[in-house]
Enzyme design. Structure first.
Site, mmCIF file in Angstrom:
data_model
loop_
_atom_site.group_PDB
_atom_site.id
_atom_site.type_symbol
_atom_site.label_atom_id
_atom_site.label_comp_id
_atom_site.label_asym_id
_atom_site.label_seq_id
_atom_site.Cartn_x
_atom_site.Cartn_y
_atom_site.Cartn_z
ATOM 1 N N HIS A 255 -13.100 2.091 11.560
ATOM 2 C CA HIS A 255 -12.402 2.588 10.378
ATOM 3 C C HIS A 255 -10.895 2.334 10.418
ATOM 4 C CE1 HIS A 255 -11.352 5.075 6.999
ATOM 5 N NE2 HIS A 255 -10.731 5.966 7.737
ATOM 6 N N SER B 244 -16.427 10.153 3.009
ATOM 7 C CA SER B 244 -15.231 10.873 3.438
ATOM 8 C C SER B 244 -15.510 11.953 4.475
ATOM 9 C CB SER B 244 -14.572 11.529 2.222
ATOM 10 O OG SER B 244 -13.566 12.422 2.626
ATOM 11 N N GLY C 167 0.845 -1.180 0.000
ATOM 12 C CA GLY C 167 0.000 0.000 0.000
ATOM 13 C C GLY C 167 0.884 1.235 0.000
ATOM 14 N N GLU D 113 -0.017 2.038 9.193
ATOM 15 C CA GLU D 113 -1.057 1.658 10.159
ATOM 16 C C GLU D 113 -0.685 0.387 10.915
ATOM 17 O OE1 GLU D 113 -5.930 0.990 10.311
ATOM 18 O OE2 GLU D 113 -4.913 1.229 8.375
ATOM 19 N N ARG E 113 -12.840 12.821 15.123
ATOM 20 C CA ARG E 113 -13.720 11.707 14.796
ATOM 21 C C ARG E 113 -14.312 11.033 16.038
ATOM 22 N NH1 ARG E 113 -10.123 9.049 9.863
ATOM 23 N NH2 ARG E 113 -10.673 10.644 8.324
ATOM 24 N N ALA F 70 2.435 2.877 2.443
ATOM 25 C CA ALA F 70 3.669 2.730 3.221
ATOM 26 C C ALA F 70 4.617 1.749 2.542
ATOM 27 C CB ALA F 70 3.346 2.285 4.650
ATOM 28 N N LEU G 34 -2.756 8.862 5.353
ATOM 29 C CA LEU G 34 -1.934 8.946 4.149
ATOM 30 C C LEU G 34 -0.619 9.646 4.456
ATOM 31 C CD1 LEU G 34 -4.655 9.914 1.505
ATOM 32 C CD2 LEU G 34 -3.960 7.657 2.300
#
Length: 657
Positions: A421, A283, A41, A445, A329, A43, A461
């Site tokens: 998430h 989003s 991904g 992550e 969040r 990373a 990101l």
């Protein structure tokens, strides 16, 4: 205490200057060294590309058929960077401060400041790669706001930022593959690491097409395999996302840091029934212009457009006037749950709130009419031009919502509800991103390092690319400089034999159970336990019950799971069974960690520890540490604590009011 390797001296010094200087490997020696990168991904692809560019020989592995299928592609809203293009007071320090505060003071100052520093370079790197970031009319890169901030620092490419960034990293990776510096192994899944004399020297993988086990050796191993949100079954993660790689490393000695810190995202399309296998994220960028509300009347059954303005409760704007709809969040998620639990939820399930774009459409429409010199525009003209602006900014997100729900969000408000998430926990790493197992590095992550108890939007990101492009290329040399005289270990070494036999025996044990229940049914049952007793709200009794239930589920799984097919063939059910077996063990550790942490912090909300107005109540005198768990045996872990020290930021009760 663990050595966190936080830089000595002022945090605004160059991060490469910590404890003297990093050791370096000269170009001739780099060509002799082998590095294994697991996961491709953001990373993993950026790390493999950067290490290949430096001259190392890199082997890169992914279980997808292409690196472009990595879950990073699903990130929509944007990527943070302290560029201050809007001249609104942003800075490296402010990004550092917002991230520390957003994580509820449970992250390392050193790591977070480094992340803020290199954020400005990430954007330049990606622009040079051709990533099509949104731009203002002047040509300058555009920014928008995300939760937990009062500035505009989020760069974006419509609603597909992750996809565009991944294409950039993928192109860099493929360039190195074409040059021979990187060798790609797709459809290969890592099932164990190989430790020799206290150092990670290789991996055992399964070829997912043929089913055969393969061995690979290297001077160092870099895990970039993402998060473990699918332990809850329903999450915004791709269905293939799993914990297996880092869990195997954990059982081989790598500490697992803060496993209970799970992020619940507030803007997801609500659950519609037991038939669902995953959830869809809308989003966080939508909170930049959208307003969140519920009816003021409990149990109101009217349609959204039938409820007049004076009978709506814009509860985030009411409770948090300073940040409004852009609170972090965890705060937004708990507020939505509180309103729904109190009887103000909307939709057929009453487990949803509205995200409304009517005001934004009107505001943008008036601005556009002014630009076009339309005097006394009609309501329809304003609406038409406003919708065109919103389409340009968020069009693909609106289209996605309409395809899934059958409702036009330009005409009626979206319905949203929180869902799992992102996971802030992961393998423990030091400042160089190396785990406590020497030679084993963990990026993105998959590690615990940068976000504390809650991640601010658009920082995933940022961390993945920071770790891959700008951190690991420098820090890995500090370890490899002492390995240049050591030849790569042969895969015929006894340690490889033992590891492969252990993996093979486990696969055979699974296939020989021949029970009556599907893998999916066990995963669903685990997810139900985790969501209900270790989800948005947790308490001691529920966590104790969850631990007991998960132990019983594990015993039942290994007694009665049914796996069709054969071992030496393409067998997705076998792949899934191995991942679910690991999820079950992880679920137990998550609940143990949550039960041990007698406080509320960020995404970890213990009902016994909250302020009078329902906010998270930390216990800094007792829990100002990273919980690093060492695996001992089945159902047994030992807790190690890394004390968190704050020199630049003074911890305080978070307030977004």
């Amino acid at each position: 205490m663990l050595d966190s390797k936080i830089p000595e001296g002022p945090l605004n010094e160059k991060w490469t200057n910590y404890k003297g200087h990093c050791k370096l490997v000269n170009p001739a020696n780099k060509r002799r060294m082998e590095i294994i990168v697991v996961g491709t991904g953001l990373a993993g692809a950026s790390a493999a590309a950067s290490l290949g560019e430096l001259g190392y020989n890199v082997k890169a592995f992914c279980f997808q058929d292409s690196p472009r299928r990595a879950h990073s592609i699903a990130a929509q809203g944007g990527i943070n960077a302290a560029k201050n293009y809007q001249n609104d007071g942003d800075s490296v320090y402010r990004l550092f401060y917002d991230t520390i505060k957003g994580g509820d003071y449970r992250s390392r100052e050193g790591n977070v400041h480094r992340l803020a520093e290199v954020s400005v370079n990430i954007i330049d790197q990606c622009v040079a790669q051709g990533v099509p970031f949104a731009r203002e009319y002047s040509g300058l890169l555009s920014n928008r706001s995300f939760g937990g901030t009062q500035v505009q620092r989020t760069f974006y490419a419509a609603g597909q930022t992750g996809q565009q960034l991944l294409i950039g990293a993928y192109q860099a990776l493929e360039r190195q593959a074409a040059l021979g510096n990187v060798k790609m192994y797709s459809r290969h899944e890592m099932l164990d690491i190989v430790n020799i004399d206290g150092k990670c020297r290789g991996i055992i993988v399964r070829n997912l097409v043929s089913g055969k086990l393969e061995r690979y050796s290297g001077h160092a191993v870099v895990l970039c395999t993402g998060g473990y949100g699918n332990v809850f079954y329903l999450s915004t993660n791709a269905m293939g996302c799993n914990v297996t790689a880092i869990w195997k490393a954990h059982k081989q000695g790598a500490y697992f840091g803060n496993p209970c810190f799970t992020q619940i995202h507030p803007t997801c399309i609500p659950v519609t029934g037991d038939h669902q296998s995953k959830l869809t994220l809308m989003s966080e960028s939508l909170r930049n212009d959208g307003r969140i509300w519920v009816p003021q009347k409990q149990g109101d059954t009217r349609k959204a457009n039938e409820i007049p303005e004076e009978e709506r409760d814009y509860y985030l704007e009411r409770r948090y006037p300073a940040f409004g709809n852009l609170v972090p969040r965890d705060v937004a998620s708990r507020a939505a749950k509180e309103r729904c639990d109190a009887g103000y939820g909307v939709g057929t399930s009453k487990q949803a709130v509205y995200l409304d774009y009517a005001d934004a459409i009107s505001r943008y429409g008036k601005i556009e009419c002014g630009k076009l010199q339309i005097e006394n525009p009609t309501a329809e003209e304003i609406r038409h031009h406003g919708i065109e602006v919103v389409k340009e900014k968020y069009g693909n997100l609106f289209d996605m919502y309409e395809k899934i729900t059958g409702e036009n969000p330009y005409q009626v408000p979206m319905r949203i509800y929180p869902a799992v998430h992102y996971t802030m926990g992961g393998l423990w790493v030091d400042y160089e991103l190396m785990s406590n197992v020497k030679g084993l590095y963990v990026l993105g992550e998959a590690n615990f390092s940068d976000h504390g108890a809650n991640r601010l939007g658009a920082s995933a990101l940022m961390q993945g690319l920071a770790d891959g492009y700008f951190v690991i290329p420098y820090t890995i040399g500090n370890y490899l400089a002492d390995e240049i005289r050591n030849a790569i270990v042969s895969t015929t070494h006894e340690a490889f034999n033992e590891s492969e036999k252990k993996v093979s025996d486990r696969i055979n044990q699974l296939m020989n159970i021949k029970g009556s229940q599907s893998v999916e049914s066990f995963h669903k049952r685990l997810g139900k336990i985790m969501w209900e007793k270790c989800g948005m709200a947790r308490n001691a009794q529920g966590l104790q019950e969850a631990i007991t239930e998960i132990k019983g589920l594990k015993e039942e799984f290994w007694r009665d799971v049914r796996i069709p097919g054969e071992i030496n063939e393409l067998n997705p059910e076998l792949d899934k069974a191995q991942r679910v077996a690991d999820f079950i063990e992880l679920g137990e550790l998550i609940c143990i960690d949550a039960l041990n942490r007698n406080e509320s912090a960020g995404g970890h909300f213990r009902e016994e520890y909250q302020t009078p107005d329902g906010e998270a109540l930390r216990q800094d005198d007792q829990y100002m540490y990273v919980a690093a768990w060492e695996y001992k045996s089945d159902h047994e872990w030992e807790l190690h604590k890394e004390e968190l020290k704050y020199e630049e930021v003074k911890p305080s009760q978070r307030s977004y009011k």
